[in-house]
Design a protein around this motif. Structure first.
Motif, short mmCIF file in Angstrom:
data_model
loop_
_atom_site.label_atom_id
_atom_site.label_comp_id
_atom_site.label_asym_id
_atom_site.label_seq_id
_atom_site.Cartn_x
_atom_site.Cartn_y
_atom_site.Cartn_z
N ALA A 300 12.22 3.18 4.79
CA ALA A 300 12.13 2.42 3.43
C ALA A 300 12.96 1.89 4.30
O ALA A 300 13.54 0.24 3.43
N GLU A 301 14.09 1.22 4.70
CA GLU A 301 15.28 0.07 4.93
C GLU A 301 15.10 -0.29 5.43
O GLU A 301 15.36 -1.97 5.49
N GLN A 302 14.34 -0.37 6.80
CA GLN A 302 13.89 -1.43 7.84
C GLN A 302 12.31 -1.63 7.39
O GLN A 302 12.09 -3.10 7.65
N CYS A 303 11.57 -1.35 6.65
CA CYS A 303 9.94 -1.76 5.92
C CYS A 303 10.15 -2.28 4.05
O CYS A 303 10.36 -1.49 3.36
N TYR A 304 11.71 -2.50 3.44
CA TYR A 304 12.14 -2.71 2.56
C TYR A 304 11.11 -3.63 1.96
O TYR A 304 10.79 -5.38 2.22
N GLU A 312 17.84 2.83 -4.48
CA GLU A 312 18.35 4.07 -4.43
C GLU A 312 18.15 4.98 -5.50
O GLU A 312 17.79 6.47 -5.03
N ASN A 313 16.57 4.36 -6.06
CA ASN A 313 15.97 4.96 -7.17
C ASN A 313 14.63 5.49 -7.10
O ASN A 313 13.47 6.02 -7.55
N MET A 314 14.46 5.43 -5.81
CA MET A 314 13.08 6.06 -4.79
C MET A 314 12.82 6.98 -4.76
O MET A 314 14.02 7.71 -4.09
N ASP A 315 11.81 7.51 -4.33
CA ASP A 315 11.69 9.27 -4.40
C ASP A 315 10.72 9.03 -2.75
O ASP A 315 10.81 7.91 -2.31
N THR A 316 10.96 10.32 -2.49
CA THR A 316 10.45 9.93 -0.81
C THR A 316 8.44 9.57 -1.23
O THR A 316 8.29 9.05 0.13
N LEU A 317 8.14 9.98 -1.25
CA LEU A 317 6.15 9.16 -1.36
C LEU A 317 6.57 8.30 -2.08
O LEU A 317 5.65 7.34 -1.14
N THR A 318 7.15 7.26 -2.46
CA THR A 318 7.24 6.22 -3.39
C THR A 318 8.19 5.35 -1.44
O THR A 318 7.47 4.06 -1.55
N MET A 319 8.73 5.57 -0.72
CA MET A 319 8.85 5.38 0.26
C MET A 319 8.47 5.55 1.22
O MET A 319 7.87 4.25 1.69
N MET A 322 5.77 2.47 0.33
CA MET A 322 6.31 1.45 0.56
C MET A 322 5.91 1.02 2.66
O MET A 322 5.83 -0.08 2.51
N VAL A 323 6.34 2.27 2.96
CA VAL A 323 6.32 2.16 4.70
C VAL A 323 4.92 1.95 5.26
O VAL A 323 4.73 1.21 6.15
N LYS A 324 4.13 2.17 4.03
CA LYS A 324 2.49 2.35 4.59
C LYS A 324 1.82 1.19 4.26
O LYS A 324 1.44 0.26 5.64
N GLU A 325 2.43 -0.17 3.49
CA GLU A 325 2.29 -1.56 2.68
C GLU A 325 2.54 -1.69 3.61
O GLU A 325 1.94 -3.02 4.24
N TYR A 326 3.38 -1.33 4.34
CA TYR A 326 4.28 -3.32 5.12
C TYR A 326 3.94 -2.82 6.81
O TYR A 326 3.82 -3.87 6.92
N ILE A 327 3.70 -0.99 7.15
CA ILE A 327 2.36 -1.37 7.93
C ILE A 327 1.55 -2.13 8.32
O ILE A 327 0.81 -2.66 9.13
N LEU A 328 0.61 -1.72 7.03
CA LEU A 328 -0.32 -2.08 6.82
C LEU A 328 -0.45 -3.56 6.86
O LEU A 328 -1.24 -4.21 7.51
N ASP A 329 0.22 -4.29 6.12
CA ASP A 329 0.68 -5.39 6.36
C ASP A 329 1.05 -6.28 7.24
O ASP A 329 0.46 -7.02 8.18
N LYS A 330 1.99 -5.10 8.26
CA LYS A 330 2.38 -6.14 9.69
C LYS A 330 0.30 -6.33 10.87
O LYS A 330 0.26 -7.55 11.51
#
Length: 385
Positions: A300-304, A312-319, A322-330
């Motif tokens: 999550a820190e790398q794919c913010y 800091e306010n994100m839960d695990t599912l949101t992270m 976010m990582v999934k969306e980042y990877i799909l975008d890449k």
């Protein structure tokens, strides 16, 4: 759609046996006996087949489609038999397991009932023990108070006996004076007795009597006050003793409650451990989950992405989203770049192909012209010849 099973074939059925007979060779009557015998020596007789139909079908090569169907039907029947046997075994195993499960459930229920009865028995014994302790404490307090009263009474009796002895000794001491006064009265004349009430001695005697009476009253009052003081002191001592006993009982109950609290905590810990064991969680799995959460946080820190808000306010599912969306975008960007590169390479390959085709067509045209010129020259040579 369910298919109807084919009828089972029995290998012992005589219809399935292949009967081959040794047929007599066709012999003409006009042939001589010698030629018959000579020709019989080179005759290959057909052997009688004694094997089963299934083996014949397996060994056969040029068999008919119907024969192959019968062969497959026999194999299917054998498989059905084995499947039925396996189903029967599985059914018996399932029934045995169900019976064992029911027996285990009955035993578990019995153990639970026994545990409940034992806990009830222990609670009743504990209540009886508390009541017996209370009765014992009350009886002990009563015995202590009775002993104190007995000691006080014995002390008072000793004091009264000592006082009685002192008074007795004083009376014996003043007895001679009383005897002397009585004797002096006996020796006095009668006229003195008649006027004795008017004399000066009687007021002194009366005064002494009043003083002795007031002295007795004061002594009685002092005794009553002393008794009241002693009673108050006894009450104070009993109150202090009762307070100390109540304090001890309260401390005892507090220690028992603390021990019960510790036992409950231990039971809760054991129940939590049992729950974790029942759910299949162990220390390794917990560590694995912790490492997995740390990996998710690092990803999550790398794919913010700023669209998801502060990290800091994100839960695990949101992270993870976010990582999934980042990877799909890449991945989408990479696919677009590859498409552009493939389209560029395709254009270059097309241009190269067109150049090759042009060069080939020019070569073909040249070769055709050479062939035409050579054919014309050959024709001219032929005409001249």
């Amino acid at each position: 759609m369910a298919t109807s099973p084919l009828p089972a074939l029995d290998n012992s059925d005589p219809r399935l046996l292949l009967a081959v007979e040794n047929r007599v060779k066709n012999i003409f009557v006009t042939q001589s006996e010698d030629t018959r015998i000579k020709k019989a020596e080179n005759v290959n007789y057909i052997p009688v087949v004694t094997e089963t139909s299934s083996k014949v079908l397996e060994a056969g090569v040029n068999t008919l489609q119907k024969t192959l169907v019968l062969k497959k039907q026999a194999e299917l029947d054998e498989v059905d038999k084995q499947l039925a046997l396996k189903r029967q075994e599985f059914k018996s195993c399932a029934e045995a397991l169900a019976q064992r499960r029911s027996e285990l459930e009955i035993k578990q229920q019995q153990t639970k009932e026994r545990a409940m009865k034992f806990e009830k028995f222990v609670a009743e014994n504990e209540a009886k023990r508390h009541r017996a302790l209370r009765k014992y404490e009350a009886a002990r307090e009563q015995n202590i108070s009775k002993k104190k009263e007995k000691e006080d009474l014995t002390q008072q009796l000793k004091h009264l006996r000592a006082r009685h002895q002192v008074l007795k000794e004083r009376m014996a001491k003043y007895k001679i004076y009383e005897d002397y006064l009585m004797k002096t009265l006996d020796y006095l004349p009668s006229t003195y007795h008649d006027n004795g009430s008017e004399s000066l001695v009687m007021p002194i005697i009366r005064r002494h009597e009043t003083l002795s009476i007031t002295h007795q009253e004061l002594l009685q009052r002092l005794g009553r006050l002393e008794e009241e003081v002693e009673q108050g002191q006894r009450q104070l001592r009993t109150m202090k003793h009762g307070h100390s006993i109540k304090k001890l009982m309260a401390n005892k109950e507090l220690s028992e409650l603390q021990s019960e609290l510790e036992t409950l905590k231990e039971k809760n810990k054991q129940a939590e451990v049992n729950l974790l064991l029942e759910q299949g969680l162990s220390r390794e799995k917990v560590e694995e989950v912790g490492s997995l959460l740390m990996a998710i946080n690092n990803l999550a820190e790398q794919c913010y992405l700023p669209a998801y808000g502060p990290l800091e306010n994100m839960d695990t599912l949101t992270m993870m989203d976010m990582v999934k969306e980042y990877i799909l975008d890449k991945a989408d960007t990479e696919r677009r770049a590859r498409r552009l590169m493939e389209s560029g390479s395709a254009l270059t390959s097309r241009t190269a192909l067109t150049d090759k085709r042009d060069r080939g067509s020019m070569k073909n045209i040249g070769s055709k012209t050479q062939i035409k010129s050579s054919s014309k020259a050959s024709r001219k040579s032929e005409m001249t010849s």
